[in-house]
Write an enzyme that holds these catalytic residues in place. Structure first.
Site, short mmCIF file in Angstrom:
data_model
loop_
_atom_site.label_atom_id
_atom_site.label_comp_id
_atom_site.label_asym_id
_atom_site.label_seq_id
_atom_site.Cartn_x
_atom_site.Cartn_y
_atom_site.Cartn_z
N PHE A 372 0.78 -1.08 -0.13
CA PHE A 372 0.01 -0.03 0.00
C PHE A 372 0.91 1.43 -0.02
O PHE A 372 1.97 1.11 0.72
CB PHE A 372 -0.82 -0.05 1.27
CG PHE A 372 -1.45 1.45 1.23
CD1 PHE A 372 -2.95 1.46 1.01
CD2 PHE A 372 -0.87 2.35 2.07
CE1 PHE A 372 -3.57 2.87 1.07
CE2 PHE A 372 -1.47 3.79 2.20
CZ PHE A 372 -3.03 3.81 1.76
N GLU A 373 0.61 2.06 -1.03
CA GLU A 373 1.30 3.30 -0.95
C GLU A 373 0.37 4.36 -1.65
O GLU A 373 -0.12 4.28 -2.60
CB GLU A 373 2.82 3.34 -1.83
CG GLU A 373 3.90 2.52 -1.16
CD GLU A 373 4.94 2.57 -2.15
OE1 GLU A 373 4.87 2.36 -3.40
OE2 GLU A 373 6.01 2.32 -1.45
#
Ligand SMILES: Nc1nc2c(ncn2[C@@H]2O[C@H](COP(=O)(O)OP(=O)(O)OP(=O)(O)O)[C@@H](O)[C@H]2O)c(=O)[nH]1
Ligand SMILES: [Mg+2]
Length: 485
Positions: A372-373
């Site tokens: 996740f970014e």
């Protein structure tokens, strides 16, 4: 004679036919013509088989009767003959009409299409009606069949205001299609259906038709599919292939996850240094990375990209943890080599304290989990980041060890961004096997229709580095965190 009789019978009957007969189509008329012909033939057969005279009752026809009586008898005979002719004519009409009506109903019921029942599998127009059929592919959406689920269009974006120059980005193989489909549904349902941001898919191979069909049907924004250039997904010329192969064998023996995988190493190197430079990504300033089989558990009601921009954030995370040391034994040495070569790229007010307990001598292995970014692409394209990646790439650890893009991105963010530029999204409830980030705070979870179990929250567990992030940034931990430890 038969034809003439039939035709004249038809003409007579046509003129006497009820109005509804004139409303039928040509094929029905053909059938009706045949019926009339039959009826007429029936009439002829009757005429031939029993003459009208013989059908009349036999009365005295004596020739010695009174002439007046004879005349009367003649007149009677004449009127009987006329009556018999009328009755015969009427019988023909009734008989023919009955035959026509019968034939009309028979021909009608066989010429009107019967209802089709959804029993035949493989018939496109029917499978969408079958409640047990698999989800209809895009081509089936074009079927004219009426189904009980006609909503094939995604609803329009409901969030008001401008959009940011942002996209989702996913690196995937064709074989990941169903796992990424699951992730897309989560992202769309919880966030993107309101914003309709684009989605870029990248692959070291060509995407196949199925991947494109399935993913483009699920994403509310535009979808773009890019092939990774060979030079970004291969061994650089300075890598010693024998040395790299030996390492893979050793890691396999030590049972290090993905330790013997070449493709996993290309993937980590690509995510570390190239995805943000792909031509399709050059159109955008912000990205949100999504991997297969991830989940979002709470509604996100605001534009996270706008939040990042308005709050001067460049990088963000939902989960943090300690890296598996065996995969990065010399990474910190390579980082120190970089910082001594490019001291200008290390910013003041950074998050070194989050990375190291001894002011940078050693690395504590904390990293943001990069599956996740949400981040800024211009930062990744900056000279600082490119110098950093190039320096690490030449050190060879992507192939001589098994450096992951998570510690590579995290160390860059922690050293080359001010600490306020890194954001922890407590409100984005997220899962990637095997860890969950479930927002701390019951009222928030209720208000945002969260479906995660707070007991699964990893944040306050001893293996998470999120508590340390709060401390380094002087932030108060969310109320109720103690109960989740
Ligand atoms: N095109 C392509 N994509 C890949 C390849 N290997 C991995 N990926 C993608 O790269 C991302 C990271 O790979 P994952 O297999 O999820 O790696 P991981 O998250 O460390 O491990 P998992 O626990 O298996 O999820 C995912 O989006 C994958 O779809 C590959 O060989 N080719
Ligand atoms: Mg993954």
């Amino acid at each position: 004679m038969g034809d003439a009789t039939a035709d004249s019978g038809l003409d007579e009957l046509h003129s006497a036919a009820p109005a509804f007969i004139h409303t039928v189509d040509a094929s029905t008329l053909q059938l009706r013509r045949a019926a009339v012909a039959l009826a007429a033939l029936g009439g002829v057969a009757k005429v031939e088989g029993s003459t009208p005279e013989k059908s009349l009752p036999e009365k005295s026809q004596s020739s010695d009767a009174h002439p007046h009586q004879q005349q009367h008898q003649k007149e009677q005979q004449h009127s009987r003959g006329a009556m018999a002719g009328q009755q015969r004519y009427l019988r023909y009409i009734v008989f023919a009409l009955v035959a026509i009506i019968l034939l009309f109903f028979i021909s009608s019921s066989s010429s009107v299409p019967s209802p089709q029942w959804p029993t035949t599998k493989g018939d496109k127009s029917q499978s969408v009606v079958d409640p047990n059929a698999p989800a209809a592919p895009a081509t089936e959406k074009e079927s004219t069949a009426t189904t009980p689920n006609p909503g094939t269009q995604l609803p329009p974006a409901t969030a008001k205001g401008d959009r940011m120059n942002a996209t989702f980005v996913t690196l995937a193989r064709n074989s990941d299609v169903w796992e990424i489909a699951e992730s897309i549904r989560h992202v769309e349902d919880r966030f993107n259906r309101k914003f309709n941001y684009d989605w870029v898919f990248l692959n070291d191979d060509d995407f196949n038709d199925e991947f494109i069909k399935v993913t483009s049907a699920l994403v509310s924004g535009k979808t773009k599919y890019g092939k990774i250039p060979k030079e970004h997904w291969s061994f650089p010329e300075w890598i010693d292939q024998d040395k790299a192969a030996k390492v893979r064998q050793e890691m396999k023996e030590k049972k290090i996850i993905y330790g013997d995988s070449i493709s996993y190493r290309h993937m980590c190197r690509y995510e570390s240094g190239f995805f943000f430079r792909h031509p399709l990504m050059m159109d955008y300033e912000w990205y949100w990375r999504v991997e297969p089989s991830v989940k979002l558990f709470c509604d996100i009601e605001y534009d996270t990209f706008k939040f990042m921009a308005e709050n001067k954030k460049k990088y963000s995370f939902t989960l943090s943890l300690y890296e598996y040391v065996e995969t990065i034994p010399t990474l910190w040495d390579a980082v120190k080599n970089f910082t001594s070569t490019y001291p200008q790229h290390v910013v003041e007010g950074n998050s070194m304290k989050w990375l190291s307990d001894d002011d940078g001598k050693t690395y504590n292995h904390c990293h943001f989990w990069s599956n996740f970014e949400i981040g800024n692409l211009n930062w990744l394209r900056s000279d600082a980041y490119i110098d950093y990646f190039t320096s690490l790439d030449h050190a060879g650890g992507f192939f001589y060890e098994r450096w992951g893009d998570a510690p590579v991105h995290s160390i860059a963010a922690a050293l080359m961004l001010k600490k306020e530029e890194i954001h922890f999204f407590n409100d984005i409830a997220y899962y990637h096997v095997p860890f969950t980030h479930c927002p701390t705070g019951e009222q928030y979870r209720l208000d945002h229709k969260c479906s995660c179990n707070p007991k699964d929250n990893f944040d306050w567990n001893g293996y998470s580095c999120t508590a340390r992030f709060y401390e380094v940034n002087g932030m108060d931990k969310p109320a109720g965190y103690e109960k989740e430890q």
